[in-house]
Write an enzyme that holds these catalytic residues in place. Structure first.
Site, PDB file in Angstrom:
ATOM      1  N   THR A 152       0.877  -1.188   0.000  1.00  0.00           N
ATOM      2  CA  THR A 152       0.000   0.000   0.000  1.00  0.00           C
ATOM      3  C   THR A 152       0.912   1.235   0.000  1.00  0.00           C
ATOM      4  O   THR A 152       1.376   1.637  -1.057  1.00  0.00           O
ATOM      5  CB  THR A 152      -0.956   0.012   1.225  1.00  0.00           C
ATOM      6  N   LYS A 178       3.848  -7.139   3.807  1.00  0.00           N
ATOM      7  CA  LYS A 178       3.650  -5.703   3.580  1.00  0.00           C
ATOM      8  C   LYS A 178       3.492  -5.060   4.956  1.00  0.00           C
ATOM      9  O   LYS A 178       3.074  -5.711   5.924  1.00  0.00           O
ATOM     10  CB  LYS A 178       2.444  -5.435   2.680  1.00  0.00           C
ATOM     11  N   THR A 189       0.648  -9.885  12.189  1.00  0.00           N
ATOM     12  CA  THR A 189       1.248  -8.670  11.647  1.00  0.00           C
ATOM     13  C   THR A 189       0.453  -8.282  10.429  1.00  0.00           C
ATOM     14  O   THR A 189      -0.350  -9.052   9.935  1.00  0.00           O
ATOM     15  CB  THR A 189       2.694  -8.860  11.220  1.00  0.00           C
ATOM     16  N   GLU A 275       5.683   3.992   7.621  1.00  0.00           N
ATOM     17  CA  GLU A 275       5.173   5.144   6.873  1.00  0.00           C
ATOM     18  C   GLU A 275       5.989   6.397   7.156  1.00  0.00           C
ATOM     19  O   GLU A 275       6.126   6.816   8.295  1.00  0.00           O
ATOM     20  CB  GLU A 275       3.697   5.384   7.192  1.00  0.00           C
ATOM     21  N   ASN A 401      -0.628  10.343   6.384  1.00  0.00           N
ATOM     22  CA  ASN A 401      -1.821   9.988   7.146  1.00  0.00           C
ATOM     23  C   ASN A 401      -2.817  11.116   7.339  1.00  0.00           C
ATOM     24  O   ASN A 401      -3.912  10.898   7.830  1.00  0.00           O
ATOM     25  CB  ASN A 401      -1.414   9.381   8.482  1.00  0.00           C
ATOM     26  N   THR A 406      -8.675   9.968   1.099  1.00  0.00           N
ATOM     27  CA  THR A 406      -9.259  10.627  -0.068  1.00  0.00           C
ATOM     28  C   THR A 406      -8.240  10.861  -1.178  1.00  0.00           C
ATOM     29  O   THR A 406      -7.096  10.476  -1.061  1.00  0.00           O
ATOM     30  CB  THR A 406      -9.894  11.968   0.363  1.00  0.00           C
TER      31      THR A 406
END
Lengths: 406, 406
Positions: A152, A178, A189, A275, A401, A406
């Site tokens: 992702t 991932k 996980t 991230e 985040n 959107t």
């Protein structure tokens, strides 16, 4: 044990594929979003799942399918978590039914997994249309495409395979995973799929997986958020021809060590690619009275927003390390604690017996500017230790985040 | 109960001062960093302290000084936490000794508090030189200067006072606090000093403080990091002339409600002024089986990095709300949960009985763009509720904490 190529297809009898089917409207045709893994023989199967009370539908469907302890393959998509929608359960069932139809197997033979946004109805037609294409693409070279299909916000694919000898036979283990956001695994996980040709019973496989997950994936934190979709699955088809592992004998221990190596590799990869992360932060907690306390303390350190922000700024702010340990609820004596920061650029002691020591700020900055940094803590209380992995907190985490949905 | 002006000097017999003494090298002479609060009569005193296992020296010194249940004043500095240094304890004692010398009192009469960086030796000479100046500046108008003196990365001062009637007498309560980062209070909070002229025993005061702190400061989280220096102190000098509160009677309840109002005001101010925050995020959890579960669920929601980042982006990502509730370890039925987002701009239902509902994204964006937003959750399981406060996660949080120490 040697690292080899091939990922989830490294073990005998496994093929994989990854294709683009358009789960997420407007996603690039270059972004794979549907993965398929298939064994040519039935596999002993074990899995761990998120402990989040809110579990995505694919987890319940997978639990149901694995109740008999066997499976043949995995079907997984990115772009939508298939969670918290009125049709989530039916759609997860439909995914495995389509995978079965495309491969000539039964729906119950499949592990089903999804990752992406929560609460939006999944585009099941896209998946149904994509599965025949994925089945046609299944090949022994398909691990790379499958690994990309489950990404992702990941920036690098997570894949590994190892080869080892058990009872005179070559056994292979391979895996893809991932990670990225909503990472604070608890008994599972994100998505991690491990394949092996080792001959091992479902019971031994399940014991090994639970033991290993506790020491690997469950010691990773990116943002303290335990996802609704975490799942780690291992499929063992027995095609290596070793004599079946059915006791906790030497062969079991050998397999366990290999499985731990694979899961440890993926855990570090997930943490380092958290991230927005710019670096992998490892906390090594030594000299503890118990492994459990060591783990709790190390996890509090790598989980602290303030420690993470300091690591981003390459700031040797060891007070935040001690502070995080203090609220971890694990017992320790602050007045015994030594703290050092280490990396490829060297090592520097910053706190001795709970008090600050004078240190060279420039050297500390150089050490903390590396891509991998270690926060090394000695509790001077016992012989137990644990290692946990996380990443720094960056502007990009906020950016990713602040507007992911959107 | 009416809000009045005057902060910690609103109650009879209290004076305060805030001066610059240069605790932090190179700090602006315009930034006050030393606060003094003094009562003209002995006060019943109660305090709560951080539950962090690593406690700063001033907390141990204060615990010692308050063992007899009485105090006369508070001495506090910003710019250094006076924690984890070889001389921390001696320096905290030296601070109260200097305060005593400057005011003609005893060292044991003072509450001592510090806030700032951990692990660097405090500039005690600056404080010793500044205290006579602070004592000379003590006045009934000094609350504002004192409130400014305890600020670190706070952007607004936190101050409040109220007036109420107990047993026919006017009683006043005033308070100042500081917050900003390392905010996830547990049995205490950053620094909060409450003064009152209410006549109340040490025992009743202590009971009231503990009851109120559990429902106010302990329901705030900015970054999940429980500081080493959290402390909330209330001093009651009895000068209002009400008949002494020594039982949990109606007068006690009246005082309790006022203390809760004061602490609630400061808690919301601390959350809304969290490091880097652009908005106050409140989670109201209704329909719970117990207040404890409601609190745990609401705190998980306002504490989630992903929820906080979504609030920064004004993104109605309710899946993250449900996800955070799911890992809170509190029992609830996801399939019963309704979630709405509310603010001055309106209210919008986004999740009904655990599943997403269609909603107007533009309206949701407008609602979430306000300075105060409420995440309203109905569990439909019982009559209990709780409210927790936090803030959004912004680029500025990372900026502030990536290089706070240097």
């Amino acid at each position: 044990m040697n690292q080899i190529s091939g990922g989830v297809c490294a073990a005998k009898g496994f093929t994989a594929a990854g294709v683009h089917c358009g789960v997420k409207a407007g996603s690039s045709p270059d972004k794979n979003d549907l993965a398929l893994i298939l064994s040519e023989k039935e596999c002993a199967a074990a899995a761990t799942y998120t402990m989040n009370r809110v579990k995505a539908a694919p987890l319940y469907v997978t639990m149901d399918h694995l109740e008999n302890g066997v499976a043949w393959g995995v079907v997984a998509n990115s772009g939508n978590a298939n969670a918290c929608c009125p049709q989530s359960h039916e759609n997860a069932e439909a995914m495995s039914a389509s995978a079965a139809a495309a491969t000539g197997r039964e729906p119950g033979d499949f592990v089903v997994a999804s990752t992406g946004v929560i609460g939006q109805t999944i585009n099941i037609s896209a998946i149904q249309a994509g599965l025949p294409q994925a089945a046609a693409a299944l090949s022994a070279d398909g691990s790379d495409a499958a690994a990309h299909a489950i990404m992702t916000t990941d920036t690098v694919k997570k894949e590994i395979a190892v080869s080892l000898t058990i009872g005179g036979k070559e056994v292979r283990l391979g895996a893809i995973a991932k990670g990225s956001g909503m990472i604070h695994p608890n008994m599972g996980t994100m998505l991690a799929f491990v394949t092996t040709d080792c001959a091992i019973t479902h019971e031994m496989l399940s014991d090994a997986l639970h033991e290993v997950v506790a020491r690997t994936f469950n010691r990773v934190t990116v943002d303290g958020d335990t996802s609704t979709n975490d799942m780690c699955v291992v499929l063992a088809n027995g095609m290596a021809g070793n004599s079946l592992i059915e006791w906790k004998d030497q062969d079991y221990e050998t397999f366990l060590a290999a499985l731990e190596e694979v899961c440890r590799h993926l855990s570090r990869a997930i943490a380092g690619d958290g991230e927005g992360a710019s670096k992998l932060v490892t906390c090594k907690m030594h000299g503890a009275r118990s492994e459990e306390s060591a783990e709790r303390l190390a996890k509090a350190v790598v989980g602290s927003s303030l420690v993470k922000a300091a690591m981003f700024g390459a700031d040797a702010n060891w007070g935040r390390v001690l502070c995080a340990m203090g609220y971890s609820k694990a017992p320790f004596r602050p007045e015994h604690v030594d703290v050092s920061f280490c990396s490829q650029a060297g090592s520097i002691l910053v706190c001795k017996q709970g008090d600050g020591v004078d240190f060279d700020e420039d050297k500390a900055k150089t050490i903390l500017t590396e891509k991998e940094v270690i926060i090394d803590v000695d509790l001077h209380e016992g012989d137990e230790s644990a290692e946990c992995w996380g990443c720094d907190l960056t502007y990009d985490y906020v950016k990713i985040n602040g507007d992911y949905r959107t």
